[in-house]
Design a protein around this motif. Structure first.
Motif, mmCIF file in Angstrom:
data_model
loop_
_atom_site.group_PDB
_atom_site.id
_atom_site.type_symbol
_atom_site.label_atom_id
_atom_site.label_comp_id
_atom_site.label_asym_id
_atom_site.label_seq_id
_atom_site.Cartn_x
_atom_site.Cartn_y
_atom_site.Cartn_z
ATOM 1 N N MET A 108 -11.841 -29.544 -24.290
ATOM 2 C CA MET A 108 -13.157 -28.897 -24.171
ATOM 3 C C MET A 108 -13.117 -27.657 -23.290
ATOM 4 O O MET A 108 -14.143 -27.183 -22.808
ATOM 5 C CB MET A 108 -14.129 -29.909 -23.569
ATOM 6 C CG MET A 108 -15.332 -30.343 -24.413
ATOM 7 S SD MET A 108 -15.693 -29.445 -25.876
ATOM 8 C CE MET A 108 -15.157 -30.665 -27.046
ATOM 9 N N ASN B 58 -12.473 -24.831 -24.188
ATOM 10 C CA ASN B 58 -12.950 -23.645 -24.907
ATOM 11 C C ASN B 58 -14.471 -23.619 -25.093
ATOM 12 O O ASN B 58 -14.981 -22.910 -25.942
ATOM 13 C CB ASN B 58 -12.250 -23.530 -26.257
ATOM 14 C CG ASN B 58 -12.454 -24.764 -27.104
ATOM 15 O OD1 ASN B 58 -13.117 -25.709 -26.658
ATOM 16 N ND2 ASN B 58 -11.916 -24.756 -28.294
ATOM 17 N N PHE B 59 -15.154 -24.421 -24.298
ATOM 18 C CA PHE B 59 -16.618 -24.447 -24.419
ATOM 19 C C PHE B 59 -17.224 -23.071 -24.129
ATOM 20 O O PHE B 59 -18.063 -22.579 -24.892
ATOM 21 C CB PHE B 59 -17.211 -25.491 -23.450
ATOM 22 C CG PHE B 59 -18.673 -25.777 -23.710
ATOM 23 C CD1 PHE B 59 -19.051 -26.809 -24.542
ATOM 24 C CD2 PHE B 59 -19.670 -25.002 -23.133
ATOM 25 C CE1 PHE B 59 -20.393 -27.079 -24.794
ATOM 26 C CE2 PHE B 59 -21.008 -25.257 -23.375
ATOM 27 C CZ PHE B 59 -21.365 -26.303 -24.208
ATOM 28 N N LEU C 138 -16.473 -20.663 -26.871
ATOM 29 C CA LEU C 138 -17.384 -20.892 -28.004
ATOM 30 C C LEU C 138 -18.767 -20.308 -27.724
ATOM 31 O O LEU C 138 -19.393 -19.698 -28.606
ATOM 32 C CB LEU C 138 -17.528 -22.394 -28.272
ATOM 33 C CG LEU C 138 -16.460 -23.062 -29.121
ATOM 34 C CD1 LEU C 138 -16.661 -24.560 -29.114
ATOM 35 C CD2 LEU C 138 -16.509 -22.546 -30.555
ATOM 36 N N GLU C 139 -19.204 -20.480 -26.492
ATOM 37 C CA GLU C 139 -20.517 -19.960 -26.094
ATOM 38 C C GLU C 139 -20.552 -18.435 -26.250
ATOM 39 O O GLU C 139 -21.514 -17.874 -26.781
ATOM 40 C CB GLU C 139 -20.805 -20.361 -24.651
ATOM 41 C CG GLU C 139 -22.270 -20.224 -24.287
ATOM 42 C CD GLU C 139 -22.527 -20.553 -22.822
ATOM 43 O OE1 GLU C 139 -21.567 -20.773 -22.056
ATOM 44 O OE2 GLU C 139 -23.705 -20.559 -22.459
ATOM 45 N N LYS D 68 -18.638 -16.640 -28.175
ATOM 46 C CA LYS D 68 -18.574 -16.313 -29.603
ATOM 47 C C LYS D 68 -19.948 -16.435 -30.248
ATOM 48 O O LYS D 68 -20.344 -15.628 -31.094
ATOM 49 C CB LYS D 68 -17.569 -17.232 -30.319
ATOM 50 C CG LYS D 68 -16.133 -16.802 -30.135
ATOM 51 C CD LYS D 68 -15.188 -17.770 -30.830
ATOM 52 C CE LYS D 68 -13.743 -17.388 -30.608
ATOM 53 N NZ LYS D 68 -12.809 -18.357 -31.199
ATOM 54 N N CYS D 69 -20.640 -17.489 -29.837
ATOM 55 C CA CYS D 69 -21.989 -17.722 -30.369
ATOM 56 C C CYS D 69 -22.920 -16.559 -30.011
ATOM 57 O O CYS D 69 -23.685 -16.077 -30.850
ATOM 58 C CB CYS D 69 -22.525 -19.037 -29.810
ATOM 59 S SG CYS D 69 -24.160 -19.439 -30.378
ATOM 60 N N LYS D 70 -22.820 -16.110 -28.749
ATOM 61 C CA LYS D 70 -23.659 -14.992 -28.303
ATOM 62 C C LYS D 70 -23.320 -13.716 -29.070
ATOM 63 O O LYS D 70 -24.206 -12.956 -29.470
ATOM 64 C CB LYS D 70 -23.469 -14.773 -26.799
ATOM 65 C CG LYS D 70 -24.263 -15.763 -25.958
ATOM 66 C CD LYS D 70 -23.968 -15.597 -24.491
ATOM 67 C CE LYS D 70 -24.678 -16.692 -23.696
ATOM 68 N NZ LYS D 70 -24.286 -16.666 -22.283
ATOM 69 N N LEU E 209 -22.044 -13.546 -32.025
ATOM 70 C CA LEU E 209 -22.541 -13.721 -33.391
ATOM 71 C C LEU E 209 -24.040 -13.412 -33.477
ATOM 72 O O LEU E 209 -24.500 -12.742 -34.406
ATOM 73 C CB LEU E 209 -22.277 -15.154 -33.853
ATOM 74 C CG LEU E 209 -22.427 -15.396 -35.351
ATOM 75 C CD1 LEU E 209 -21.165 -14.949 -36.059
ATOM 76 C CD2 LEU E 209 -22.640 -16.879 -35.624
ATOM 77 N N LYS E 210 -24.754 -13.885 -32.477
ATOM 78 C CA LYS E 210 -26.202 -13.635 -32.433
ATOM 79 C C LYS E 210 -26.484 -12.143 -32.371
ATOM 80 O O LYS E 210 -27.351 -11.624 -33.077
ATOM 81 C CB LYS E 210 -26.822 -14.334 -31.218
ATOM 82 C CG LYS E 210 -27.379 -15.694 -31.522
ATOM 83 C CD LYS E 210 -28.154 -16.212 -30.345
ATOM 84 C CE LYS E 210 -28.757 -17.571 -30.668
ATOM 85 N NZ LYS E 210 -29.491 -18.114 -29.539
ATOM 86 N N GLN F 110 -25.834 -10.551 -35.623
ATOM 87 C CA GLN F 110 -26.921 -10.846 -36.573
ATOM 88 C C GLN F 110 -28.134 -9.978 -36.294
ATOM 89 O O GLN F 110 -28.762 -9.462 -37.220
ATOM 90 C CB GLN F 110 -27.293 -12.323 -36.490
ATOM 91 C CG GLN F 110 -26.308 -13.216 -37.237
ATOM 92 C CD GLN F 110 -26.545 -14.688 -37.018
ATOM 93 O OE1 GLN F 110 -27.268 -15.080 -36.109
ATOM 94 N NE2 GLN F 110 -25.904 -15.510 -37.830
#
Lengths: 228, 227
Positions: free
Chosen positions: A1, A3-4, A7-8, A10-12, A14-15, A18
């Motif tokens: 874990m 890479n939590f 990942l966070e 990456k998510c930001k 991506l947002k 978008q």
């Protein structure tokens, strides 16, 4: 874990992507819509049509000059339309004025585009609108000409005259004259129509204009009677 | 709290805990009803073919499940045993010799074969002349619908007292990513609960409940969302 956090992030990212995509799409659609609406409003084709029309009219007037030189009766449409007879010179002047006016507008537009664009557009629209109507009428007559012979047009004009429909008769006289403008019969009928419509003066002018180009005892007699 | 849920969504086949989706029950009944000596169970990877053949084996006495990587000798040994129905998982991996023996054996009507394989490979095999001319029953297992997925998830969540964790919107997002693929659904939920567990242990308040960002993080981790 471990890479939590990764990942966070990456998510930001991506947002953000978008959101940027969304903004770009909206921007592109708005620009497309604006572009279409502006292009519809401008309509640059009007200018070209206007210029073409003026050129065409100049060519027509030149043709009439040549016809006069050859001593052939003029087109009835132009001769019979007494408003045009009176304003023949005015029309030519108008054409010239319009051309010069357009040139002036063009010259002015280069100098003071921002201030006088609206006025120019209005004037142009009015001129083009009037010319469009004239052209439509001419075209209608031309279409009718293609499908009808001189005899038929003459018959229709005669029938209309006998039915006291003088306007219609005059219209068909014009059409017949386009097919054969040398026949005295049609000029006589047109003059009679004018007489019936209490336009004796115009009838005399019409008969006189015919006699300038052709000799006809029929027309001469009618003219004499009218002048008495 | 989430450890139990993580275990529940591990990719293990437990035939005792069956979820009866419409796709599953129709596929299973058509496999049981079919009396053709050669049957094909086809479907995309992860739709639940292995689970279904396990369920079929449980309902069919005298049947055995073998792997497609089996050698010809091993296969002959199994034929010598008294099995009536031979189920082959990942049958696209079978060698040509074994396929040929299966084809010959089906003519004798001595055995029944059920070949489970991927959709693409099945199309290639079925188009071969020696299979084209035979009577073959083909059962296609498709992805589950959104409604079935919600039922399935709810049934597992209910057993773990975790129904309150998901709203309908979140189920929709899960379905958008997994597209009704059973394997992906399980993986997705397992990863999601792992992330939740991590957030809870490390006191990351923002991620203590399921939210859109957590779902996106899960999708990124599984490669279901392009970065």
């Amino acid at each position: 874990m471990n890479n939590f956090l990764e990942l966070e992030n990456k998510c930001k990212k991506l947002k953000r992507k978008q959101i940027i995509k969304f903004i770009i799409i909206i921007f592109v659609t708005i620009t497309i819509i604006l572009g279409i609406t502006l292009s519809l409003k401008e309509k640059p084709k009007y200018k070209k049509i206007e210029l073409n029309n003026t050129k065409k009219e100049i060519i027509i007037t030149k043709k009439h000059k040549v016809q006069k030189d050859n001593i052939v009766p003029p087109m009835m449409e132009i001769q019979f339309d007494l408003n045009k007879i009176k304003d023949m010179s005015n029309i030519k002047n108008k054409d010239k004025k319009e051309i010069t006016h357009n040139k002036k507008i063009e010259n002015k537009s280069t100098k003071n585009k921002s201030t006088k664009n609206k006025e120019k557009n209005k004037e142009k629209k009015e001129i083009t609108h009037n010319k469009k109507i004239e052209n439509k009428q001419k075209n209608k007559i031309l279409v009718e000409q293609k499908t009808i012979t001189f005899e038929k047009a003459l018959n229709i004009a005669k029938k209309a005259f006998h039915k006291h429909n003088y306007q219609k008769s005059m219209k068909w006289c014009k059409i017949a004259s386009k097919l054969d403008n040398e026949k005295a019969e049609i000029w006589k009928l047109y003059a009679l129509n004018l007489l019936k419509l209490n336009q004796k003066d115009k009838a005399i002018i019409v008969l006189k204009t015919y006699l300038k180009y052709k000799k006809s005892t029929e027309i001469e007699n009618l003219l004499k009677r009218l002048e008495k | 709290m989430y450890q139990q849920l993580i275990k529940s969504f591990q990719d293990k086949i437990n035939v005792d805990n069956v979820f009866n989706s419409l796709n599953f029950s129709t596929a299973l009944s058509s496999l049981i009803d079919s009396k053709s000596p050669l049957k094909f169970l086809i479907g995309k990877p992860g739709v639940g073919k292995t689970f279904l053949i396990n369920l079929y084996q449980k309902n069919t006495p005298g049947s055995i499940i073998i792997d497609g990587l089996i050698s010809n000798e091993e296969f002959n040994e199994i034929l010598n045993q008294q099995y009536e129905v031979i189920i082959i998982d990942e049958a696209q991996l079978l060698n040509i010799k074994t396929i040929e023996t299966i084809r010959i054996l089906t003519d004798n009507n001595k055995y029944q074969f059920l070949l489970s394989m991927h959709l693409k490979d099945a199309k290639e095999i079925l188009e071969k002349d020696h299979f084209k001319s035979r009577e073959i029953d083909v059962v296609e297992l498709k992805e589950i619908t959104k409604e079935d997925m919600i039922k399935y998830l709810n049934s597992i969540l209910f057993l773990n007292n975790a129904n309150h964790l998901f709203s309908n919107r979140e189920f929709k997002t899960i379905y958008k990513y997994t597209k009704g693929n059973f394997r992906y659904i399980k993986k997705f939920l397992k990863t999601l609960f792992e992330l939740l567990d991590f957030a809870q242990k490390n006191k990351l308040n923002k991620y203590e409940q399921i939210n859109k960002c957590l779902l996106t993080m899960t999708a990124i981790k599984l490669g279901l969302e392009n970065e």
